[in-house]
Write a protein that holds these residues in place. Sequence first.
Motif, PDB file in Angstrom:
ATOM      1  N   ALA A   1       1.904   1.803  -3.422  1.00 36.37           N
ATOM      2  CA  ALA A   1       0.742   2.433  -4.206  1.00 36.37           C
ATOM      3  C   ALA A   1       0.883   3.861  -3.856  1.00 36.37           C
TER       4      ALA A   1
ATOM      5  N   THR B   1      -5.790   1.834  -5.984  1.00 34.45           N
ATOM      6  CA  THR B   1      -4.970   1.026  -4.682  1.00 34.45           C
ATOM      7  C   THR B   1      -5.833  -0.455  -4.232  1.00 34.45           C
TER       8      THR B   1
ATOM      9  N   THR C   1       0.823  -1.008  -0.079  1.00 31.45           N
ATOM     10  CA  THR C   1       0.152   0.012  -0.020  1.00 31.45           C
ATOM     11  C   THR C   1       0.938   1.273   0.046  1.00 31.45           C
TER      12      THR C   1
END
Length: 194
Positions: free
Chosen positions: A93, A103, A90
Motif C-alpha cells: 500500500a 490503507t 502495508t
Amino acid sequence: MRVTLVGFAVATAVGVIVGFLMGRFRPIWAMLEPTVELLRQTPVTALFPLLILYFGIGEQLKVVAVALVATFPILLSSYTGARNVAATMTETARTFKLSWLRTQWEVALPCALPYVLVGMRQALGIALVVSVVASMLAGNTGVGYYLMQAQQVLNVTALFAGILSTALVGYLLNQVFLVAEYFLTRWQRYGTTS
C-alpha cells in the motif's frame, strides 16, 4: 429480539472500532488495554445493581447489558485481526502511495475481516443469552420473564417451550450470520482451488 439485535449492533460498532484501533496503534492499545481487561473479567451479573441504578429496569438496561458483554469478543477478535495484517500488505500500500486512511480501509480492514466475523459470531450467541438473563433479572417482558413465570408456577411445558424457542432463535440467528459471512468473505475463495 430487539434487545439482542440493538445490543449486538452497538457492540459491533464499539468492538470493531476500538479493537481495530488498538491493534493498529500501540499508544491506543497501551492506553485502553488495562480498562478492557478489567471490564472483560467482570461478570455482567455483578454489574446489574449498578446498571439498574443508572438505567432503571426497562429496555435500556437490557440493551446496555447485552452491548457490554457482547463487545469484548468482537473487540478482541478485531484487535487480533488488526495485529495480524501482513507487513507486505502495508508495504505494498505504501508503494502504491495509498494514504493512511485508505490503507486502513482498503488493506488492513479486509485482512482483519475474517477475525472480526469470528468475534461477531461468538458475540451474537452471547447477546441472545444475556438478553434472556437480563429479562429474568430485571424485566417484565421477554422470554426470560416468561421462563421465570413458568418456573414459579411449576409449568414444565411452558419452561420447555421457552427454552426450545430460545434455542431455535439462536440457531436461526447463527444460520443467517453464516450466510452473511459467506458473502462478506467470498473474495477469500477467489484464489483457492475449487
